[in-house]
Design a protein around this motif. Structure first.
Motif, PDB file in Angstrom:
ATOM      1  N   GLY A 112      20.796  63.678  33.097  1.00 20.39           N
ATOM      2  CA  GLY A 112      21.410  63.113  34.287  1.00 20.39           C
ATOM      3  C   GLY A 112      22.049  64.125  35.218  1.00 20.39           C
ATOM      4  N   TYR A 113      21.871  65.426  34.947  1.00 18.54           N
ATOM      5  CA  TYR A 113      22.509  66.437  35.800  1.00 18.54           C
ATOM      6  C   TYR A 113      21.931  66.447  37.212  1.00 18.54           C
ATOM      7  CZ  TYR A 113      24.306  68.325  31.385  1.00 18.54           C
ATOM      8  OH  TYR A 113      24.923  68.474  30.174  1.00 18.54           O
ATOM      9  N   ALA A 114      20.618  66.237  37.351  1.00 20.22           N
ATOM     10  CA  ALA A 114      20.013  66.246  38.688  1.00 20.22           C
ATOM     11  C   ALA A 114      20.598  65.126  39.540  1.00 20.22           C
ATOM     12  CB  ALA A 114      18.497  66.119  38.590  1.00 20.22           C
ATOM     13  N   THR A 115      20.665  63.929  38.994  1.00 17.37           N
ATOM     14  CA  THR A 115      21.208  62.795  39.744  1.00 17.37           C
ATOM     15  C   THR A 115      22.678  63.018  40.072  1.00 17.37           C
ATOM     16  OG1 THR A 115      19.629  61.325  38.649  1.00 17.37           O
ATOM     17  CG2 THR A 115      21.536  60.295  39.708  1.00 17.37           C
ATOM     18  N   GLU A 116      23.434  63.496  39.103  1.00 17.15           N
ATOM     19  CA  GLU A 116      24.867  63.724  39.316  1.00 17.15           C
ATOM     20  C   GLU A 116      25.105  64.773  40.403  1.00 17.15           C
ATOM     21  OE1 GLU A 116      28.594  65.401  36.667  1.00 17.15           O
ATOM     22  OE2 GLU A 116      27.041  64.232  35.653  1.00 17.15           O
ATOM     23  N   ALA A 117      24.386  65.878  40.314  1.00 15.19           N
ATOM     24  CA  ALA A 117      24.543  66.946  41.310  1.00 15.19           C
ATOM     25  C   ALA A 117      24.075  66.477  42.688  1.00 15.19           C
ATOM     26  CB  ALA A 117      23.771  68.189  40.874  1.00 15.19           C
ATOM     27  N   ALA A 118      22.954  65.738  42.712  1.00 13.53           N
ATOM     28  CA  ALA A 118      22.436  65.258  43.989  1.00 13.53           C
ATOM     29  C   ALA A 118      23.405  64.279  44.649  1.00 13.53           C
ATOM     30  CB  ALA A 118      21.062  64.618  43.783  1.00 13.53           C
ATOM     31  N   PRO A 149       9.659  62.530  37.285  1.00 19.00           N
ATOM     32  CA  PRO A 149      11.116  62.616  37.081  1.00 19.00           C
ATOM     33  C   PRO A 149      11.895  62.808  38.386  1.00 19.00           C
ATOM     34  CG  PRO A 149       9.979  63.877  35.394  1.00 19.00           C
ATOM     35  CD  PRO A 149       8.938  63.481  36.418  1.00 19.00           C
ATOM     36  N   SER A 150      11.395  63.635  39.304  1.00 18.85           N
ATOM     37  CA  SER A 150      12.112  63.823  40.569  1.00 18.85           C
ATOM     38  C   SER A 150      12.033  62.588  41.447  1.00 18.85           C
ATOM     39  CB  SER A 150      11.594  65.055  41.310  1.00 18.85           C
ATOM     40  OG  SER A 150      12.147  66.221  40.747  1.00 18.85           O
ATOM     41  N   ALA A 151      10.893  61.907  41.453  1.00 14.22           N
ATOM     42  CA  ALA A 151      10.790  60.661  42.211  1.00 14.22           C
ATOM     43  C   ALA A 151      11.771  59.630  41.650  1.00 14.22           C
ATOM     44  CB  ALA A 151       9.359  60.139  42.172  1.00 14.22           C
ATOM     45  N   ALA A 152      11.943  59.622  40.333  1.00 20.22           N
ATOM     46  CA  ALA A 152      12.903  58.692  39.711  1.00 20.22           C
ATOM     47  C   ALA A 152      14.331  59.021  40.136  1.00 20.22           C
ATOM     48  CB  ALA A 152      12.767  58.731  38.193  1.00 20.22           C
ATOM     49  N   VAL A 153      14.662  60.313  40.257  1.00 18.15           N
ATOM     50  CA  VAL A 153      15.992  60.694  40.748  1.00 18.15           C
ATOM     51  C   VAL A 153      16.178  60.149  42.155  1.00 18.15           C
ATOM     52  CG1 VAL A 153      17.472  62.630  41.436  1.00 18.15           C
ATOM     53  CG2 VAL A 153      16.237  62.733  39.258  1.00 18.15           C
ATOM     54  N   CYS A 154      15.175  60.294  43.013  1.00 18.71           N
ATOM     55  CA  CYS A 154      15.283  59.770  44.375  1.00 18.71           C
ATOM     56  C   CYS A 154      15.574  58.272  44.362  1.00 18.71           C
ATOM     57  CB  CYS A 154      14.002  60.049  45.154  1.00 18.71           C
ATOM     58  SG  CYS A 154      13.711  61.795  45.516  1.00 18.71           S
ATOM     59  N   ARG A 155      14.880  57.544  43.518  1.00 21.39           N
ATOM     60  CA  ARG A 155      15.114  56.101  43.433  1.00 21.39           C
ATOM     61  C   ARG A 155      16.518  55.792  42.910  1.00 21.39           C
ATOM     62  NH1 ARG A 155       9.718  56.516  42.246  1.00 21.39           N
ATOM     63  NH2 ARG A 155      10.013  56.550  39.985  1.00 21.39           N
ATOM     64  N   ARG A 156      16.976  56.549  41.904  1.00 23.33           N
ATOM     65  CA  ARG A 156      18.340  56.328  41.380  1.00 23.33           C
ATOM     66  C   ARG A 156      19.390  56.586  42.457  1.00 23.33           C
ATOM     67  NH1 ARG A 156      16.093  58.239  36.635  1.00 23.33           N
ATOM     68  NH2 ARG A 156      16.698  60.399  36.942  1.00 23.33           N
ATOM     69  N   LEU A 157      19.089  57.506  43.364  1.00 26.06           N
ATOM     70  CA  LEU A 157      20.015  57.820  44.453  1.00 26.06           C
ATOM     71  C   LEU A 157      19.991  56.768  45.561  1.00 26.06           C
ATOM     72  CD1 LEU A 157      19.236  61.638  44.753  1.00 26.06           C
ATOM     73  CD2 LEU A 157      21.315  60.599  43.788  1.00 26.06           C
ATOM     74  N   TRP A 178      16.567  69.589  43.698  1.00 24.33           N
ATOM     75  CA  TRP A 178      17.187  70.012  42.438  1.00 24.33           C
ATOM     76  C   TRP A 178      16.125  70.707  41.615  1.00 24.33           C
ATOM     77  CZ3 TRP A 178      17.309  65.255  44.679  1.00 24.33           C
ATOM     78  CH2 TRP A 178      16.245  64.410  44.373  1.00 24.33           C
ATOM     79  N   HIS A 179      16.533  71.753  40.940  1.00 21.42           N
ATOM     80  CA  HIS A 179      15.641  72.526  40.064  1.00 21.42           C
ATOM     81  C   HIS A 179      16.437  72.808  38.799  1.00 21.42           C
ATOM     82  CE1 HIS A 179      14.614  74.439  44.216  1.00 21.42           C
ATOM     83  NE2 HIS A 179      14.035  73.249  44.117  1.00 21.42           N
ATOM     84  N   LEU A 180      16.044  72.224  37.699  1.00 20.85           N
ATOM     85  CA  LEU A 180      16.814  72.404  36.462  1.00 20.85           C
ATOM     86  C   LEU A 180      16.013  73.139  35.399  1.00 20.85           C
ATOM     87  CD1 LEU A 180      18.415  70.140  37.943  1.00 20.85           C
ATOM     88  CD2 LEU A 180      19.140  69.417  35.689  1.00 20.85           C
ATOM     89  N   HIS A 181      16.729  73.900  34.597  1.00 23.39           N
ATOM     90  CA  HIS A 181      16.142  74.550  33.428  1.00 23.39           C
ATOM     91  C   HIS A 181      15.682  73.440  32.486  1.00 23.39           C
ATOM     92  CE1 HIS A 181      15.868  76.774  29.680  1.00 23.39           C
ATOM     93  NE2 HIS A 181      15.854  77.896  30.406  1.00 23.39           N
ATOM     94  N   PRO A 182      14.540  73.607  31.810  1.00 22.03           N
ATOM     95  CA  PRO A 182      14.068  72.544  30.907  1.00 22.03           C
ATOM     96  C   PRO A 182      15.077  72.122  29.843  1.00 22.03           C
ATOM     97  CG  PRO A 182      12.301  74.092  31.337  1.00 22.03           C
ATOM     98  CD  PRO A 182      13.545  74.676  31.960  1.00 22.03           C
ATOM     99  N   ASP A 183      15.963  73.018  29.415  1.00 25.54           N
ATOM    100  CA  ASP A 183      16.951  72.600  28.411  1.00 25.54           C
ATOM    101  C   ASP A 183      18.010  71.664  28.995  1.00 25.54           C
ATOM    102  OD1 ASP A 183      18.845  74.295  29.677  1.00 25.54           O
ATOM    103  OD2 ASP A 183      18.795  75.784  28.079  1.00 25.54           O
TER     104      ASP A 183
END
Length: 170
Positions: A107-113, A138-146, A97-102
């Motif tokens: 939670g968009y990265a986790t939701e999309a993933a 932040p990306s490692a945290a998304v992996c853990r949330r997934l 996932w690659h998100l614009h800073p805004d």
């Protein structure tokens, strides 16, 4: 449309998205985490080349792609989610996932993933990997949330040290 989530329409990038893609990937705070040799985009030609790569990937195999995350509430593209074969991966597939800073911190990265994982498993994948540069908490945290399992640090896929994660189909 590739798939939808509660707040996002996940779709192919198109010509109308070029300015937003450039605004996202030309920022060092985004680009610094991407690829074996990070590079911020320098201009519209980079955005056009990205769009062409996304189209070619979609045509080659619809299971995989780099897709735009369009917010349902505003129509703004928050960034990308991807499901692609890993380089030298013996058929292994990466999610990212690659998100614009805004769009960070919503939670968009986790939701999309989650949606991309569901798509990948529905398309027959048995496991999906993520690789995260050291320091990208932040990306490692998304992996853990997934619910992804940490495999530790590896140089296997991009020739640089990356934290590797894996999730198997349930």
């Amino acid at each position: 449309m590739v798939f939808e989530t509660e707040r996002l329409v996940v779709r192919q990038w198109d010509e109308g998205d070029l300015e937003r893609a450039l605004d996202t990937y030309s920022r060092w705070e985004v680009a610094r985490w991407l690829g074996s040799t990070p590079r911020a985009w320098e201009g519209p030609a980079d955005a056009q080349a990205f769009l062409e790569r996304c189209r070619a990937r979609a045509e080659a195999d619809p299971r995989y792609g780099i897709w735009a995350l369009e917010r349902r509430d505003t129509g703004v593209v928050a960034g990308s989610v991807l499901l692609v074969p890993l380089p030298d991966g013996d058929g292994e597939v990466e999610i990212g996932w690659h998100l614009h800073p805004d769009s960070w911190g919503h939670g968009y990265a986790t939701e999309a993933a989650r949606g991309a994982l569901a798509k990948g498993f529905a398309d027959g994948l048995t496991e999906i990997h993520a690789v995260v540069r050291p320091g990208n908490a932040p990306s490692a945290a998304v992996c853990r949330r997934l619910g992804m399992e940490s495999l530790g640090v590896s140089t296997r896929w991009y020739g640089i040290e990356m934290e590797a994660f894996r999730l198997g189909r349930e």
